[in-house]
Design a protein around this motif. Sequence first.
Motif, mmCIF file in Angstrom:
data_model
loop_
_atom_site.group_PDB
_atom_site.id
_atom_site.type_symbol
_atom_site.label_atom_id
_atom_site.label_comp_id
_atom_site.label_asym_id
_atom_site.label_seq_id
_atom_site.Cartn_x
_atom_site.Cartn_y
_atom_site.Cartn_z
ATOM 1 N N LEU A 196 40.665 49.546 64.758
ATOM 2 C CA LEU A 196 40.852 49.020 63.401
ATOM 3 C C LEU A 196 42.156 48.179 63.414
ATOM 4 C CD1 LEU A 196 39.847 51.848 60.615
ATOM 5 C CD2 LEU A 196 38.960 49.447 61.101
ATOM 6 N N VAL A 197 42.223 46.979 62.783
ATOM 7 C CA VAL A 197 43.445 46.012 63.127
ATOM 8 C C VAL A 197 44.993 46.885 62.846
ATOM 9 C CG1 VAL A 197 43.296 45.287 60.707
ATOM 10 C CG2 VAL A 197 44.413 43.828 62.493
ATOM 11 N N VAL A 198 45.707 46.556 63.822
ATOM 12 C CA VAL A 198 47.199 46.796 63.760
ATOM 13 C C VAL A 198 47.866 45.513 63.398
ATOM 14 C CG1 VAL A 198 48.929 47.735 65.015
ATOM 15 C CG2 VAL A 198 46.590 48.708 65.184
ATOM 16 N N ILE A 199 48.738 45.590 62.262
ATOM 17 C CA ILE A 199 49.379 44.340 61.974
ATOM 18 C C ILE A 199 50.831 44.377 62.275
ATOM 19 C CG2 ILE A 199 49.894 42.710 59.806
ATOM 20 C CD1 ILE A 199 47.375 43.790 58.591
ATOM 21 N N GLY A 200 51.218 43.499 63.000
ATOM 22 C CA GLY A 200 52.512 43.468 63.533
ATOM 23 C C GLY A 200 53.716 42.537 62.873
ATOM 24 N N GLY A 201 53.180 41.881 61.974
ATOM 25 C CA GLY A 201 54.307 40.816 61.477
ATOM 26 C C GLY A 201 53.449 39.891 60.394
ATOM 27 N N MET A 202 54.248 39.111 59.829
ATOM 28 C CA MET A 202 53.707 38.271 58.750
ATOM 29 C C MET A 202 52.872 37.072 59.180
ATOM 30 S SD MET A 202 53.804 38.041 55.549
ATOM 31 C CE MET A 202 52.757 37.246 54.400
ATOM 32 N N GLU A 203 53.085 36.749 60.377
ATOM 33 C CA GLU A 203 52.091 35.565 60.845
ATOM 34 C C GLU A 203 50.943 36.250 61.273
ATOM 35 O OE1 GLU A 203 53.767 34.305 64.646
ATOM 36 O OE2 GLU A 203 55.555 33.222 63.681
ATOM 37 N N GLU A 204 50.635 37.515 61.899
ATOM 38 C CA GLU A 204 49.087 37.812 61.769
ATOM 39 C C GLU A 204 48.957 38.351 60.564
ATOM 40 O OE1 GLU A 204 47.105 41.569 64.387
ATOM 41 O OE2 GLU A 204 49.345 41.721 64.155
ATOM 42 N N GLN A 205 49.536 38.905 59.567
ATOM 43 C CA GLN A 205 49.105 38.889 58.052
ATOM 44 C C GLN A 205 48.411 37.765 57.512
ATOM 45 O OE1 GLN A 205 49.120 42.043 56.105
ATOM 46 N NE2 GLN A 205 47.899 40.662 55.046
ATOM 47 N N LEU A 242 54.892 52.697 61.471
ATOM 48 C CA LEU A 242 54.887 51.616 60.361
ATOM 49 C C LEU A 242 56.211 50.869 60.527
ATOM 50 C CD1 LEU A 242 53.139 49.721 58.513
ATOM 51 C CD2 LEU A 242 53.918 51.398 56.539
ATOM 52 N N GLY A 243 56.204 49.663 61.008
ATOM 53 C CA GLY A 243 57.438 48.820 60.704
ATOM 54 C C GLY A 243 57.224 47.815 59.728
ATOM 55 N N PHE A 244 56.266 46.669 59.856
ATOM 56 C CA PHE A 244 56.062 45.528 59.029
ATOM 57 C C PHE A 244 55.215 46.299 57.890
ATOM 58 C CE2 PHE A 244 52.915 42.630 57.699
ATOM 59 C CZ PHE A 244 53.758 41.735 56.941
ATOM 60 N N SER A 245 55.330 45.888 56.517
ATOM 61 C CA SER A 245 54.336 46.568 55.729
ATOM 62 C C SER A 245 54.229 45.248 54.597
ATOM 63 C CB SER A 245 54.980 47.464 54.938
ATOM 64 O OG SER A 245 56.182 47.318 54.237
#
Length: 290
Positions: A196-205, A242-245
């Motif tokens: 399942l996707v792991v989102i690392g920052g706003m660009e990926e979001q 969790l870092g970026f949220s």
Amino acid sequence: MPGSDGGKGRGATPASRSGCGHWKSRVFFLALAVLAGTVLWALILSVFLSHASTEREELFRHLEELSANASKHGVALGTLKKDVGTCQSCCQTVQGQLQSALRELAATQTKLLQQESALKELTTSVTQDAAKANRDRENIRNELYRALQNVQLQNGSCEPCPESWRVFEGSCYFFSEKRASWQEAQQQCAQASAHLVVIGGMEEQSFLNRNIQRDHGYWLGLRAVRLLGRVVHYQWVDGAILGFSYWNFGEPNDSRRAEDCVMMLDSGMWNDAPCRNERDHWICEKRRSC
């Protein structure tokens, strides 16, 4: 005739002699009755006086016993008073010791509370620093990996993403059309050698926001970690903290303490939800092989 009258005058008649004897008998019996009454009263008075003397002696004896008992009770009362005084003195001493012990206990409790508060602050600070260090390490790792992937992509040495998967910065993404629980979704991704996707920052979001369908919700690879029934932090399926949220307003709220999994709303914002929900789609992610 004169001789006869003279004879009658000198002698008493039988009737007068009889009356005189009767009167003397009455006086004798009366005197005897008075004497008998006097003797009887004397006997009665003697009995009463004897009884009164006995009672008087009995009363004196009881009085002596009462005096002796009063003396004994006085001595016992004096001893009791002395014991009470000693007990009061002892109680005052013990009370003083108890009050001193209570003051020491209160001071110790205050110190313990202060130390506990300082320990909590230190624990929170260490936890936050460790989480920040973990996030920084993960961000650096991701940046290095993405830089390496970009170099490899430019060299054309990476395999293409599978059909129906979309590519972004060295990763392939699959947006499902089916619905499933969080666990089933993770299993579906694992079958495709993904997660399942792991989102690392706003660009990926932002990339994900552009590719989701607006009437769908999507499971993310993010779950709550609990301690004693409370959520302490969130962790990605690859082990990263969790870092970026990108939480929706008021989230996460852990409603009824039963929302352990995280999904993405059709707005792109995140929301915590029960893992058993089967209303949501999912997004798989895997790195391209280079």
